[in-house]
Write an enzyme that holds these catalytic residues in place. Structure first.
Site, PDB file in Angstrom:
ATOM      1  N   GLY A 223       0.832  -1.204   0.000  1.00  0.00           N
ATOM      2  CA  GLY A 223       0.000   0.000   0.000  1.00  0.00           C
ATOM      3  C   GLY A 223       0.868   1.256   0.000  1.00  0.00           C
ATOM      4  O   GLY A 223       1.832   1.356  -0.771  1.00  0.00           O
ATOM      5  N   GLY A 226       4.766   1.230  -0.122  1.00  0.00           N
ATOM      6  CA  GLY A 226       5.551   0.816  -1.283  1.00  0.00           C
ATOM      7  C   GLY A 226       5.495  -0.672  -1.539  1.00  0.00           C
ATOM      8  O   GLY A 226       4.418  -1.275  -1.506  1.00  0.00           O
ATOM      9  N   GLY A 252      -3.100  -2.501  -7.114  1.00  0.00           N
ATOM     10  CA  GLY A 252      -2.337  -3.734  -7.280  1.00  0.00           C
ATOM     11  C   GLY A 252      -2.345  -4.197  -8.735  1.00  0.00           C
ATOM     12  O   GLY A 252      -1.338  -4.703  -9.245  1.00  0.00           O
ATOM     13  N   ASP A 253      -3.459  -3.999  -9.410  1.00  0.00           N
ATOM     14  CA  ASP A 253      -3.556  -4.402 -10.823  1.00  0.00           C
ATOM     15  C   ASP A 253      -2.613  -3.549 -11.671  1.00  0.00           C
ATOM     16  O   ASP A 253      -1.963  -4.045 -12.602  1.00  0.00           O
ATOM     17  CB  ASP A 253      -4.995  -4.237 -11.344  1.00  0.00           C
ATOM     18  CG  ASP A 253      -6.001  -4.954 -10.471  1.00  0.00           C
ATOM     19  OD1 ASP A 253      -5.616  -5.974  -9.861  1.00  0.00           O
ATOM     20  OD2 ASP A 253      -7.149  -4.496 -10.373  1.00  0.00           O
TER      21      ASP A 253
END
Ligand SMILES: Nc1ncnc2c1ncn2[C@@H]1O[C@H](COP(=O)(O)OP(=O)(O)OP(=O)(O)O)[C@@H](O)[C@H]1O
Ligand SMILES: O=P(O)(O)OC[C@@]1(O)O[C@H](CO)[C@@H](O)[C@@H]1O
Length: 317
Positions: A223, A226, A252-253
């Site tokens: 998150g 990093g 995340g994608d």
């Protein structure tokens, strides 16, 4: 070529609610709709970065056009099996006052083994050795939870590299086939390892055990803090870039998409980690599940701090 597979796509409805309270009446201040589902987000970010992918998956006929149109407008190749039913709607609640993002995801619609086999066949006829197949997101209700494990094994036997990003049992079982790349966040890694991971050193210790099973690259996203990249001979720390997020949906994608493109272009893990940091941070500055702005990515690239964690040496930009 990069293939993205989304077996349980979604329409993301992102709403902002100031001071969201459970068990109370909450008023929506803004609302937007985006094509969602992890693989679809990955394809959209790849496209934004100038790369090519083919998005595959299964879509309920009701709502399918929202997703197909979004891909068509961006010129992204796609193949979706259409089935009876509604595309699920996933609610994303953003509370700017308390700085929280809450996801309320529907289960989706059940699919048949024939429909799943159709998608798998489509990948098999198109793929070549060294291609990347991104298997990502939840499975439709009732699907065999070992599906990612089976597909990973069959695809990698043919020389492709599987990038797996899921959670719970499908992820747990999927890693048994040693996908080339996984991108757990801290919570997903904790689920995998059945333990809490309070520090980077704990993450590294558990990550090394996973590398010993044959996984080649683990990118642990943290998150706002990093990420940490682990390979057989490198541990790369990517520091978080301080920003005011608009929506973390799909961060995340975006990170996975960027990493896939970098590896397809034979860039070093260091460069791949650096770009993935800038791309995912740029994503959180966008509303809803929108892909990141290239100008913002370029600007953030100048702020990334990446170093060899084992030597604690900051690497040249
Ligand atoms: N609040 C934030 N501030 C800055 N960067 C962020 C923030 N949240 C996410 N990022 C960036 O995005 C990357 C991925 O985020 P995260 O670890 O939340 O992934 P994730 O849990 O898989 O996300 P999602 O499931 O919502 O796609 C981080 O490593 C970081 O680079
Ligand atoms: O329910 P899943 O399949 O685990 O996740 C689906 C989802 O939350 O993931 C994307 C963000 O990563 C969103 O576009 C989508 O709504």
């Amino acid at each position: 070529m990069i293939f993205t597979v989304t077996l349980n796509p979604a329409i993301d409805k992102t709403v902002t609610i100031d001071n969201f309270r459970i068990g109370d009446v909450n008023r929506i201040t803004t609302s937007r709709i985006d094509a969602g589902g992890k693989g679809i987000n990955v394809s959209r970010v790849i496209n934004q970065l100038g790369g090519k992918s083919i998005a595959l998956g299964i879509l309920g006929k009701n709502g399918a056009s929202t997703i197909q149109n979004a891909l068509d407008i961006s010129g992204i190749d796609h193949y979706f099996v259409l089935i009876d039913g509604d595309v699920r709607v996933n609610l994303k609640i953003i509370d700017c006052q308390n700085h929280t993002n809450t996801d309320i995801n529907e289960a989706g619609i059940s699919v048949s083994n024939e429909q799943l086999a159709d998608i798998f066949d489509q990948i098999q006829v198109r793929m070549k050795p060294d291609d990347i197949v991104v298997l990502t997101g939840s499975l439709p209700p009732g699907t065999d939870p070992s599906l990612y494990r089976q597909w990973t094994e069959m695809l990698q036997r043919r020389g492709t590299r599987v990038f797996l990003d899921a959670d719970r049992t499908p992820f747990q079982m999927g890693i048994e086939s040693a996908p080339f790349f996984i991108k757990p966040n801290r919570f997903e890694l904790e689920q995998l390892c059945h333990t809490t991971l309070p520090s980077l050193d704990h993450i590294i210790a558990e990550g090394k055990k996973l590398l010993n099973t044959g996984i080649k690259v683990i990118l642990v996203s943290l998150g706002a803090e990093g990420a940490l990249l682990l390979t057989e001979d490198q541990i790369i720390r990517v520091e978080g870039i301080r920003v005011k997020p608009q929506s973390t949906v799909g961060a995340g994608d975006a990170m996975l998409a960027s990493f896939a493109i970098s590896l397809e272009q034979h860039q070093s893990y260091l460069e791949a980690a650096r770009l993935a940091s800038a791309v995912s941070t740029a994503k959180v500055l966008c509303p809803g599940s929108n892909p990141p702005d290239p100008a913002v990515i370029r600007q953030l690239l100048t702020q990334t701090i990446v170093y060899d964690y084992s030597k604690r040496i900051t690497l040249e930009r």
